[in-house]
Design an enzyme around this catalytic site. Structure first.
Site, PDB file in Angstrom:
ATOM      1  N   ARG A 144      68.478 -42.108 103.236  1.00 12.77           N
ATOM      2  CA  ARG A 144      68.903 -43.459 102.861  1.00 12.77           C
ATOM      3  C   ARG A 144      70.257 -43.453 102.158  1.00 12.77           C
ATOM      4  O   ARG A 144      71.081 -44.345 102.373  1.00 12.77           O
ATOM      5  CB  ARG A 144      67.845 -44.112 101.967  1.00 12.77           C
ATOM      6  CG  ARG A 144      66.611 -44.586 102.717  1.00 12.77           C
ATOM      7  CD  ARG A 144      65.605 -45.235 101.802  1.00 12.77           C
ATOM      8  NE  ARG A 144      64.517 -45.858 102.543  1.00 12.77           N
ATOM      9  CZ  ARG A 144      63.469 -46.422 101.996  1.00 12.77           C
ATOM     10  NH1 ARG A 144      63.333 -46.437 100.667  1.00 12.77           N
ATOM     11  NH2 ARG A 144      62.530 -46.990 102.731  1.00 12.77           N
ATOM     12  N   LYS A 173      46.246 -47.954 107.249  1.00 13.77           N
ATOM     13  CA  LYS A 173      45.511 -49.215 107.185  1.00 13.77           C
ATOM     14  C   LYS A 173      45.899 -50.193 108.288  1.00 13.77           C
ATOM     15  O   LYS A 173      47.065 -50.534 108.452  1.00 13.77           O
ATOM     16  CB  LYS A 173      45.745 -49.884 105.825  1.00 13.77           C
ATOM     17  CG  LYS A 173      45.137 -49.116 104.653  1.00 13.77           C
ATOM     18  CD  LYS A 173      45.318 -49.873 103.351  1.00 13.77           C
ATOM     19  CE  LYS A 173      44.661 -49.153 102.190  1.00 13.77           C
ATOM     20  NZ  LYS A 173      44.813 -49.893 100.908  1.00 13.77           N
ATOM     21  N   GLY A 230      58.824 -44.235 106.214  1.00 18.22           N
ATOM     22  CA  GLY A 230      59.181 -43.015 105.507  1.00 18.22           C
ATOM     23  C   GLY A 230      58.468 -41.769 105.982  1.00 18.22           C
ATOM     24  O   GLY A 230      59.097 -40.721 106.220  1.00 18.22           O
ATOM     25  N   GLY A 283      58.417 -51.126 105.127  1.00 19.26           N
ATOM     26  CA  GLY A 283      57.867 -52.474 105.194  1.00 19.26           C
ATOM     27  C   GLY A 283      58.818 -53.448 105.860  1.00 19.26           C
ATOM     28  O   GLY A 283      58.399 -54.328 106.630  1.00 19.26           O
TER      29      GLY A 283
END
Length: 388
Positions: free
Chosen positions: A36, A188, A346, A369
């Site tokens: 990043r 999830k 990530g 996200g």
């Protein structure tokens, strides 16, 4: 999407507040992955080479408005070899800056007003600057003070990295080459609802693995042992499979799993068909048959989108088997020009790095996200604030 960029902006002598995302993992004072930070350098170099006085703001971790020494950005400033300012609301240092200078300020989240998008905090942060540049795609899905609030007080623009993210990810959604396959892993289903709903409409195939795949297997009535899965998402999984069938989108679930008797890096691995999972089995990775099937699927594909590993890839080759096999196959096929590959998240990016194929992908997003929300079609607050 028409967005304000820096192409025709005269920045010489201007004080520029630059929002980057330096939320990196630091262990014992050592940055574990500089992706990043390195991805932010083109915008920084553009601004400094054109005579701007650049002040970078960012966050690290979740200190929740308190000063947490372990979450200081000082180590990032040392890596970048630039001066460090110990409070993001400090202003005195601006008087000592010259054209082409760049500094990094301390963690924004040491102030509670950052995450709350407090207007007074945003006003204080913006004071003393001539313009604002958002180059932090990875946090542009957050309505934070440094992402949205400051745009109320300063002329605001998108940096090179943010523009690059928008262009590449828009390509996936608007004009992908078909067949298009989505590889979706992670822990999830509840965090991937929007992506699944979107891609059953636009993808030709969806491969669901990892703990997501375990939940889908459970919804199909298969045993899952003592493993991580979301029982409450079984009905949704069934609905997605039905919707996919109605839209002509093929869903592929795990055929076998890598299991152990304890959830540990040094657990002994066995591969077991999904119909043969025992009550005391703990699923930690997708199995060898599944990994082989996934690679074979790539032979007739033009575009691949991948988010989420299929096991504990951070536990090296034993439990990263299925993720690493896919990563290496994607790298080889992309390098040969056979497919276009877009990767985000990530853990998934870390799997690319572990296999040495990061640079072989068509595009690797800095977002996790934000990557998911963008490709599911959500409007990101940080990008909305920059639209003409």
């Amino acid at each position: 999407m028409q967005i304000h960029d820096l192409k025709n902006v005269d920045v010489r002598g201007k004080y520029v507040l630059l929002r980057d995302d330096f939320n990196v993992q630091i262990v014992d004072g050592v940055i574990q992955d500089t992706f990043r930070i390195d991805s932010s350098m083109p915008t920084i170099k553009h601004l400094t080479s054109n005579g701007a006085r650049v002040v970078i703001c960012s966050h690290l971790g979740r200190p929740k408005g308190k000063v947490v020494p372990e979450m200081s950005l000082r180590v990032v400033a040392e890596y970048m070899n630039i001066p460090f300012v110990e409070d993001c609301l400090a202003k005195e240092f601006l008087l000592d800056m010259h054209n082409g200078d760049v500094v990094l300020m301390e963690n924004l989240r040491f102030h509670i007003g950052e995450e709350e998008n407090d207007i007074e905090f945003a006003k204080k942060l913006a004071s003393g600057f001539d313009l604002y540049v958002n180059d932090a795609f990875a946090v542009s899905h957050r309505a934070a003070a440094s992402v949205v609030g400051v745009t109320e007080f300063l002329p605001s623009f998108a940096g090179d990295l943010l523009i690059k993210e928008i262009e590449n990810l828009s390509h996936i959604m608007e004009n992908p080459k078909h067949p298009l396959v989505l590889f979706l892993g992670g822990s999830k289903v509840s965090t991937k609802i929007g992506v699944l709903k979107k891609f059953v409409q636009i993808a030709d195939k969806i491969v669901i693995g990892g703990a997501l795949g375990t939940t889908f297997n459970f919804a199909d009535g298969l045993p899952v042992g003592n493993s991580l899965y979301e029982e409450s998402m079984a009905d949704f999984a069934t609905e997605i499979m039905r919707t996919a069938d109605e839209n002509g989108c093929e869903i592929y679930l795990p055929l076998d799993k890598g299991v152990g008797k304890e959830f540990a890096k040094n657990a002994v691995r066995e591969n077991r068909d999904v119909t043969e999972i025992k009550d005391d089995d703990i699923i930690i990775d997708d199995g060898e048959k599944t990994a082989k099937r996934n690679v074979e699927l790539l032979q007739n594909v033009k575009t691949v989108v991948w988010n989420g590993t299929f096991g504990m890839a951070e536990w090296s080759d034993v439990w990263g088997y299925s993720s690493f096999k896919l990563a290496r196959a994607l790298g080889e096929l992309t390098k040969r020009g056979k497919i276009e590959t877009f990767v985000g998240g990530g853990d998934t990016v870390a799997a690319l790095d572990a296999c040495g194929v990061h640079d072989d992908m068509t595009y690797v997003s800095t977002g996790g996200g934000a990557f998911l929300e963008f490709i599911e079609g959500k409007e990101l607050p940080g990008i909305k604030a920059l639209i003409k």
